[in-house]
Each structure stands twice: as C-alpha cells, then as structure tokens.
Write an enzyme that holds these catalytic residues in place. Structure first.
Site, mmCIF file in Angstrom:
data_model
loop_
_atom_site.group_PDB
_atom_site.id
_atom_site.type_symbol
_atom_site.label_atom_id
_atom_site.label_comp_id
_atom_site.label_asym_id
_atom_site.label_seq_id
_atom_site.Cartn_x
_atom_site.Cartn_y
_atom_site.Cartn_z
ATOM 1 N N LYS A 91 0.804 -1.227 0.000
ATOM 2 C CA LYS A 91 0.000 0.000 0.000
ATOM 3 C C LYS A 91 0.835 1.275 0.000
ATOM 4 C CE LYS A 91 -4.462 -1.527 1.346
ATOM 5 N NZ LYS A 91 -4.310 -2.920 1.821
ATOM 6 N N GLU B 235 -9.609 6.967 3.911
ATOM 7 C CA GLU B 235 -10.497 6.013 4.565
ATOM 8 C C GLU B 235 -9.689 4.758 4.813
ATOM 9 O OE1 GLU B 235 -10.136 6.100 1.329
ATOM 10 O OE2 GLU B 235 -9.760 3.951 1.045
ATOM 11 N N SER C 95 1.469 -9.816 -1.264
ATOM 12 C CA SER C 95 1.086 -8.415 -1.017
ATOM 13 C C SER C 95 1.437 -7.897 0.367
ATOM 14 C CB SER C 95 -0.410 -8.238 -1.293
ATOM 15 O OG SER C 95 -1.183 -9.110 -0.496
HETATM 16 C C1 LIG Z 1 -5.195 -3.940 1.540
HETATM 17 C C2 LIG Z 1 -4.544 -5.199 1.219
HETATM 18 C C3 LIG Z 1 -4.965 -6.011 0.140
HETATM 19 C C4 LIG Z 1 -6.173 -5.702 -0.699
HETATM 20 O O1 LIG Z 1 -6.123 -4.485 -1.385
HETATM 21 P P1 LIG Z 1 -5.884 -4.412 -2.945
HETATM 22 O O2 LIG Z 1 -6.170 -2.981 -3.282
HETATM 23 O O3 LIG Z 1 -6.827 -5.349 -3.591
HETATM 24 O O4 LIG Z 1 -4.485 -4.783 -3.195
HETATM 25 C C5 LIG Z 1 -4.255 -7.169 -0.145
HETATM 26 N N1 LIG Z 1 -3.204 -7.548 0.618
HETATM 27 C C6 LIG Z 1 -2.773 -6.803 1.650
HETATM 28 C C7 LIG Z 1 -1.616 -7.294 2.452
HETATM 29 C C8 LIG Z 1 -3.426 -5.608 1.992
HETATM 30 O O5 LIG Z 1 -2.987 -4.886 3.038
#
Ligand SMILES: *Cc1c(COP(=O)(O)O)cnc(C)c1O
Length: 406
Positions: free
Chosen positions: A102, A124, A390
């Site tokens: 993020k 948000e 992610s």
């Molecule tokens: C917020 C988040 C997501 C989901 O958000 P996307 O906008 O779909 O990427 C996925 N994995 C992690 C670790 C997150 O913090």
C-alpha cells in the site's frame, strides 16, 4: 536502481490505461457529486503531467528505494515449487516499509498532493493498513492527516489505530450504517466535499472516480516493472506463465498485472475472497456475485440487491472485505483477459499455515488467498508462476492464533 520514468502505456483498449473519460471497456468513469467536480477535474488534468516531471520521478524513485525499501526481492520458493511440481517465485511486497504494497501508492499520492499545493490529507481505511500507510507518509512530509474508519473496525483493529495515532494522525470514527469500510468511505467523501480546495483525498486502491484507478495502478505498477527485469535476471525470460494476486479493490493485482496486460502469453490470475462460500450470503467474490453498478465514484461490478442496494460483504481478511472491485478488473473479467478464481476463508487459512512452514514466510490473510489459488490451477513443470506476496501476516496473528486454538 537508476531513476526511470513510469512507462505511460497506450490509452484505451490495447494498453493498461483507461480512455480519456476513465473507462476500461464499459467500466470506470467519474460519478461524483457536483461539489467535488473541481477537485477531481484538477486531479484529472494534472496527474499525468506531474507524474511525468523528472523532479517528481526522481523524488518518487528515491523514496521507493531509500524509504520503502525497493526493489523488493523476487524469491524462488523452492519447497513450495516442489509441492506444486512447477517453478514458483514470490514478489516480496511484504518486505515494504509498513508491511504491504500500500505504501507504493501513498508515497506517490503525497508527492502529488504537495505539488497541487494541498495542505491536508484525508483517507479512509478498513483494517487500518491503508490508514497506517497514509499516516506514515504524512508524518514523513509533516502534513496534517485525518483518517476515517468505521467504529466497528476501530474496535477490531486496535493496533493499527494506535499506530496511526502514534504517527500523528487523527482517527475519526464513522458511526453510520454497518460502521465499517464503506461507511468510512462515505464519511471521507463528505469531508472532502466540505474542504474541497486545501485537502487531497488519498484513496487506497484502484477504485473511486477517474483518475484514481489509473493513478493508483501507475504507482503500483512498479511491482510488475521490477518483476520483468528480475525474472530476466533469474530465468532468462521477462515473462512468467502466470501472475497471481489477490483482489480486494485490486491495487496489488493492478500493480502486478500492469506491465503484462498486453502480453497475451501471461495468464493473469485474480483471486477473490469467497468467504464462507459463494452462495452462503457471506462472501466477497464480486465477479461471481456482482452486477454492473456505481460504487464510490465509478461504474464497476458491485455486489448488490435486486433494487441496487450495496450488500454487506464478508471475508476473513479485512483487506478483501469489499463489495466491489476496481473498473480495470471488472474489464479484465468481462473481456476474459483475466482469470478470476475465489477462495474460501478456510482454504485461505490452510494455505497461510502451509506457506509459513514451507517457506518461513507468514503471509497476510489477503495474500493467503492468492496462495490457495495455486491448488485450482493445473500447473506444468515448465511453468514460471509469480505470486504477488502483497503483505506480511503480523497483523493477522490474532486470527491465526484462534485457528491454532491458542
Ligand atoms: C489492503 C490489502 C490487500 C487488498 O487491497 P488491494 O487494493 O486489492 O491490493 C491485499 N493484501 C494486503 C496485504 C493488503 O494490506
């Protein structure tokens, strides 16, 4: 790493970007209250020009390297590969500062906001991950930060609330509706309407009115940009056979897919949360359950009732617990370019434990959905599969402990 320009891909059908009105096929656009028109218009007319400035590129790339910790490694997961009898690489976004992808986007947007002369940031957040990434860059730049968060989420996500406060942000509870993410988003939009000139709204995924989905995708596109040269170094080819990512709003997936969208040889696999199961009424599998509709400023696939009321989603992972997806993903789904799979809460949990023990990496619950999708694909020994890791699982430890019965 040398400073490189973000590649501006061709606009429209063949590229990764939307047309000039923000449409990817039949999805996208900017459906906004009239009072927000000047802000969104200002952003729309200036974002590409600002992002292309050498000074912007230089500052963005330097922060990604020295503050976020990029490039993140591309790791060959040997034991996981053996298990699936193929070759699996992990793109380690979990190693970014604050523990997830993020921050790639919040670093980009804070630099943009400062160049637009904004004095204040609002955002948000659901689980608090985007709130923390926003509070972090606001502290870095010494700019006021107000984060809207559902009252229920404030109770459920106490550590992230504490982080945001420690970083100097004000956390405002959203008291309406189900007191979760979509209500926090409504509050943030209301606050933006009340402070249109001096405030920038940092949206955390590839959702919202044009140009947000495209802007966020471009900031996150550093993920696939790195994967291309890392794969070339490690395998002799820039292209994987499969790129797999989980989809909440879709920002990590958009970043992981971006530089492969026009490469037909690369299978793009997007993984949604099935919750308790697609037909249980407790799910967040938007492409399976949604219809075309308007949510938070753009036209996309939205989970809704017969008469168009947005339905309450469910996922064990807060980051995937969203009743829509970004318009780029709706288009990838509708056009057939993307393969959309869904994974239940239980299967995601199982994969989180398996990956932890096979690779010594505790993934976020969101990412665990992407790992579980490996089981639904028929993979060959000569495939090169990349999973976008992610985020890290520290934030999910309470859920993991409950699953272990400790
Ligand atoms: C917020 C988040 C997501 C989901 O958000 P996307 O906008 O779909 O990427 C996925 N994995 C992690 C670790 C997150 O913090």
């Amino acid at each position: 790493m040398t400073t490189k320009e973000i590649k501006i891909l061709p606009i429209g059908k063949e590229g990764s970007g939307p047309d000039e009105y923000g449409y990817y096929g039949s999805f996208g656009g900017a459906y906004i209250p009239e009072m927000l028109f000047p802000n969104v218009e200002e952003l729309k007319t200036r974002y590409l020009e600002i992002m292309a400035e050498p000074a912007f590129q230089n500052e963005f790339r330097t922060l990604l390297r020295d503050y976020v910790g990029r490039p993140t490694p591309l790791f060959f997961a040997e034991r996981l590969s053996k298990q699936f009898n193929t070759r699996i690489y992990l793109k380690r976004e979990d190693l970014c500062h604050t523990g997830a992808h993020k921050i790639n986007n919040t670093v980009g947007q804070i630099l943009l906001a400062l160049r637009l002369g904004k004095k204040r940031i609002i955002a948000e957040t659901g689980a608090g991950q985007h709130g923390v990434a926003t509070a972090t860059v606001c502290a870095l730049k010494g700019i006021e930060c107000v984060v809207y968060m559902g009252e229920k989420d404030i109770e459920r996500q106490a550590p992230n609330v504490a982080r945001m406060k420690m970083l100097g942000a004000t956390v405002v509870p959203a008291l309406s509706g189900s007191r979760t993410l979509k209500d926090a988003t409504n509050e943030a939009i209301r606050a933006w309407i009340n402070n249109p000139t001096d405030t920038h709204y940092i949206i955390g995924s590839v959702v919202g009115p044009h140009p947000y989905p495209d802007m966020v995708a471009r900031f996150q596109s550093v993920i696939s940009e790195e994967v291309r040269w890392q794969l070339l170094e490690q395998t002799g080819s820039e292209l994987p056979s499969h790129m797999i990512a989980c989809v909440g709003g879709g920002s990590n997936a958009a970043g992981a897919f971006y530089h492969f969208i026009h490469e037909q040889a690369v299978k793009l696999v997007a993984v949604e949360a099935a919750g308790h199961g697609i037909n249980t009424g407790m799910s967040a599998a938007t492409t399976q359950l949604g219809r075309s509709g308007i949510l938070h400023g753009s036209k996309s696939l939205v989970m809704q009732t017969e008469d168009g009321q947005v339905t309450e989603p469910h996922s064990i992972s807060a980051g995937l617990d969203y009743p829509g997806i970004g318009p780029l993903h709706a288009h990838l789904y509708e056009s057939g370019r993307g393969t959309f799979l869904s994974v239940t809460d239980d299967d995601a949990l199982r994969s989180a434990f398996e990956v932890s023990r096979l690779e010594g990496i505790i993934p976020a619950l969101e990412t665990a959905h992407a790992f579980s999708a490996l089981k639904q694909l028929s993979l060959r020994t000569d495939n090169t599969v990349v999973v976008c890791l992610s985020g890290r699982g520290d934030k999910d430890l309470a859920t993991y402990m409950k699953a272990m019965g400790v």
